[in-house]
Structure formats: C-alpha cells, structure tokens
Design a protein around this motif. Structure first.
Motif, PDB file in Angstrom:
ATOM      1  N   MET A   1       0.839  -1.191   0.000  1.00  0.00           N
ATOM      2  CA  MET A   1       0.000   0.000   0.000  1.00  0.00           C
ATOM      3  C   MET A   1       0.874   1.240   0.000  1.00  0.00           C
ATOM      4  N   ASP A   2       0.388   2.258  -0.604  1.00  0.00           N
ATOM      5  CA  ASP A   2       1.056   3.556  -0.626  1.00  0.00           C
ATOM      6  C   ASP A   2       0.530   4.370   0.562  1.00  0.00           C
ATOM      7  N   VAL A   3       1.370   4.530   1.584  1.00  0.00           N
ATOM      8  CA  VAL A   3       0.945   5.187   2.824  1.00  0.00           C
ATOM      9  C   VAL A   3       0.453   6.611   2.562  1.00  0.00           C
ATOM     10  N   GLY A   4       1.187   7.370   1.764  1.00  0.00           N
ATOM     11  CA  GLY A   4       0.781   8.741   1.461  1.00  0.00           C
ATOM     12  C   GLY A   4      -0.568   8.795   0.764  1.00  0.00           C
ATOM     13  N   ALA A   5      -0.789   7.884  -0.174  1.00  0.00           N
ATOM     14  CA  ALA A   5      -2.070   7.843  -0.882  1.00  0.00           C
ATOM     15  C   ALA A   5      -3.202   7.460   0.063  1.00  0.00           C
TER      16      ALA A   5
ATOM     17  N   ALA B   1     -11.574  -0.656  -0.719  1.00  0.00           N
ATOM     18  CA  ALA B   1     -11.906   0.571   0.002  1.00  0.00           C
ATOM     19  C   ALA B   1     -11.078   1.746  -0.517  1.00  0.00           C
ATOM     20  N   LEU B   2     -11.504   2.947  -0.164  1.00  0.00           N
ATOM     21  CA  LEU B   2     -10.813   4.194  -0.545  1.00  0.00           C
ATOM     22  C   LEU B   2     -10.519   4.235  -2.041  1.00  0.00           C
ATOM     23  N   ASP B   3     -11.529   3.907  -2.838  1.00  0.00           N
ATOM     24  CA  ASP B   3     -11.394   3.923  -4.297  1.00  0.00           C
ATOM     25  C   ASP B   3     -10.242   3.060  -4.784  1.00  0.00           C
ATOM     26  N   GLY B   4     -10.052   1.904  -4.143  1.00  0.00           N
ATOM     27  CA  GLY B   4      -9.047   0.946  -4.593  1.00  0.00           C
ATOM     28  C   GLY B   4      -7.689   1.047  -3.937  1.00  0.00           C
ATOM     29  N   LEU B   5      -7.514   1.962  -2.999  1.00  0.00           N
ATOM     30  CA  LEU B   5      -6.206   2.129  -2.354  1.00  0.00           C
ATOM     31  C   LEU B   5      -5.887   1.031  -1.347  1.00  0.00           C
ATOM     32  N   CYS B   6      -6.915   0.362  -0.813  1.00  0.00           N
ATOM     33  CA  CYS B   6      -6.695  -0.662   0.208  1.00  0.00           C
ATOM     34  C   CYS B   6      -7.821  -1.685   0.146  1.00  0.00           C
ATOM     35  N   ASP B   7      -7.611  -2.780   0.860  1.00  0.00           N
ATOM     36  CA  ASP B   7      -8.650  -3.813   0.906  1.00  0.00           C
ATOM     37  C   ASP B   7      -9.809  -3.403   1.795  1.00  0.00           C
ATOM     38  N   ASP B   8      -9.494  -2.828   2.958  1.00  0.00           N
ATOM     39  CA  ASP B   8     -10.554  -2.450   3.891  1.00  0.00           C
ATOM     40  C   ASP B   8     -10.007  -1.449   4.900  1.00  0.00           C
ATOM     41  N   LEU B   9     -10.908  -0.786   5.591  1.00  0.00           N
ATOM     42  CA  LEU B   9     -10.540   0.134   6.665  1.00  0.00           C
ATOM     43  C   LEU B   9     -11.611   0.074   7.736  1.00  0.00           C
ATOM     44  N   HIS B  10     -11.225   0.508   8.936  1.00  0.00           N
ATOM     45  CA  HIS B  10     -12.159   0.472  10.048  1.00  0.00           C
ATOM     46  C   HIS B  10     -11.762   1.539  11.061  1.00  0.00           C
ATOM     47  N   LEU B  11     -12.696   2.412  11.409  1.00  0.00           N
ATOM     48  CA  LEU B  11     -12.466   3.366  12.497  1.00  0.00           C
ATOM     49  C   LEU B  11     -12.603   2.580  13.794  1.00  0.00           C
ATOM     50  N   MET B  12     -11.473   2.297  14.440  1.00  0.00           N
ATOM     51  CA  MET B  12     -11.468   1.420  15.610  1.00  0.00           C
ATOM     52  C   MET B  12     -11.925   2.116  16.878  1.00  0.00           C
ATOM     53  N   ARG B  13     -11.447   3.360  17.090  1.00  0.00           N
ATOM     54  CA  ARG B  13     -11.803   4.029  18.344  1.00  0.00           C
ATOM     55  C   ARG B  13     -11.510   5.525  18.251  1.00  0.00           C
ATOM     56  N   VAL B  14     -12.099   6.242  19.199  1.00  0.00           N
ATOM     57  CA  VAL B  14     -11.801   7.653  19.433  1.00  0.00           C
ATOM     58  C   VAL B  14     -11.133   7.724  20.798  1.00  0.00           C
ATOM     59  N   GLN B  15     -10.096   8.525  20.894  1.00  0.00           N
ATOM     60  CA  GLN B  15      -9.375   8.664  22.156  1.00  0.00           C
ATOM     61  C   GLN B  15      -8.865  10.088  22.305  1.00  0.00           C
TER      62      GLN B  15
ATOM     63  N   ARG C   1      -7.777   1.743  11.239  1.00  0.00           N
ATOM     64  CA  ARG C   1      -7.008   0.562  10.802  1.00  0.00           C
ATOM     65  C   ARG C   1      -7.275   0.351   9.322  1.00  0.00           C
ATOM     66  N   VAL C   2      -6.186   0.234   8.552  1.00  0.00           N
ATOM     67  CA  VAL C   2      -6.278   0.028   7.105  1.00  0.00           C
ATOM     68  C   VAL C   2      -5.490  -1.226   6.758  1.00  0.00           C
ATOM     69  N   ILE C   3      -6.085  -2.108   5.954  1.00  0.00           N
ATOM     70  CA  ILE C   3      -5.373  -3.305   5.514  1.00  0.00           C
ATOM     71  C   ILE C   3      -5.341  -3.351   3.989  1.00  0.00           C
ATOM     72  N   GLY C   4      -4.254  -3.901   3.468  1.00  0.00           N
ATOM     73  CA  GLY C   4      -4.132  -4.008   2.014  1.00  0.00           C
ATOM     74  C   GLY C   4      -2.926  -4.837   1.614  1.00  0.00           C
ATOM     75  N   ARG C   5      -2.815  -5.046   0.336  1.00  0.00           N
ATOM     76  CA  ARG C   5      -1.715  -5.838  -0.196  1.00  0.00           C
ATOM     77  C   ARG C   5      -0.367  -5.200   0.098  1.00  0.00           C
TER      78      ARG C   5
ATOM     79  N   GLU D   1      -0.749  -3.992   7.412  1.00  0.00           N
ATOM     80  CA  GLU D   1      -1.736  -3.260   8.205  1.00  0.00           C
ATOM     81  C   GLU D   1      -1.152  -1.899   8.572  1.00  0.00           C
ATOM     82  N   ILE D   2      -1.926  -0.870   8.353  1.00  0.00           N
ATOM     83  CA  ILE D   2      -1.525   0.494   8.713  1.00  0.00           C
ATOM     84  C   ILE D   2      -2.520   1.009   9.741  1.00  0.00           C
ATOM     85  N   GLU D   3      -2.007   1.572  10.817  1.00  0.00           N
ATOM     86  CA  GLU D   3      -2.858   2.223  11.808  1.00  0.00           C
ATOM     87  C   GLU D   3      -2.559   3.720  11.737  1.00  0.00           C
ATOM     88  N   VAL D   4      -3.563   4.497  11.363  1.00  0.00           N
ATOM     89  CA  VAL D   4      -3.403   5.936  11.185  1.00  0.00           C
ATOM     90  C   VAL D   4      -4.091   6.658  12.342  1.00  0.00           C
TER      91      VAL D   4
END
Length: 142
Positions: free
Chosen positions: A1-5, A103-117, A137-141, A55-58
């Motif tokens: 995955m392209d983190v910046g994208a 998800a995200l117009d093809g940028l990743c496989d899936d994403l999920h807003l896990m929590r607010v803190q 949480r973002v997951i992708g190839r 897996e990317i956690e943003v």
C-alpha cells in the motif's frame, strides 16, 4: 500500500461525507477550523505470508474551535457521532465500498475506524482547540 495515498484517501473520504470539515492527508502547519487530518502512522508488515497483507494504523485528529467551550465541544461531539450528517464514522464507512469492493477507491482492501481517544485540548502553534484522535485501521496488499 502507498501510505501517502492512503492518508490522502482518508482525508478525501471524510471531506466527501462531511463537507463542512477542512481535511488534510498530512499534518498541517496551521489548522483552519474545524479541521480533520491524517497524522501519525504505524505499519505492521507481512500480516500474511508472501507480502500478502500489511496493516496500517493511522492516528487522525479532529480539531474544532475553542472560542466558546460549550459550542466547541458540541461541535466535536457531532463529528464524533456514530451516524448522522456530521459523522466522520459514517463518512469512513461509506469509503469502504460495497461488499467485495476495495476501500478508498481501490487504495486498500478495507478500513475500520477502531476508536476515538484523547478527547481534550490541543495546541497547534499559538492556537488551542478542542479535539480528539481517531484511530483508523487500514489493511491491504503488501
């Protein structure tokens, strides 16, 4: 995955769902309020064999005006709601696409807003804001 994208894609998705927000796919030097931006990133490589999945956690931040304590926190609460026209959660759910779509117009496989803190005061430069962190949480190839 392209983190910046992916970071830019998160900002675009939130802007599409909540047009009243100023959205950035990077950490801005100044924050026109109300402001959403994709900040720090943690990457876990090789969740599956052969570079199959990363897996990317943003850590995203939402900042709103502190001009009036009651109205600022009320605005923050609207954006953090699980649904409704100001809901960041609803905007991110829409960006997941239909079942089986990327998800995200093809940028990743899936994403999920896990929590607010960290619902608290934030300072950017000389300006203080009410704000919170949203962990996505973002997951992708790989």
């Amino acid at each position: 995955m392209d983190v910046g994208a992916v970071r830019k894609g998160l900002a675009r998705a939130v802007k599409a769902g909540v047009p009243s927000l100023n959205c950035f796919g990077y950490v801005p030097d100044s924050c026109p309020e109300p402001c959403f931006y994709a900040g720090e990133v943690e990457i876990t490589f090789d969740r599956t064999f052969g570079r199959g999945l990363d897996e990317i956690e943003v850590t995203c931040r939402l900042l709103v005006s502190r001009a009036d304590d009651r109205s600022g926190q009320a605005a923050l609460d609207r954006y953090l709601a699980g649904s409704g026209p100001h809901s960041i959660k609803a905007a991110l759910v829409a960006a997941r696409g239909a079942p089986g779509e990327l998800a995200l117009d093809g940028l990743c496989d899936d994403l999920h807003l896990m929590r607010v803190q960290a619902y608290r005061m934030y300072q950017v430069g000389e300006v203080q804001y009410y704000g919170a962190e949203l962990i996505v949480r973002v997951i992708g190839r790989g």
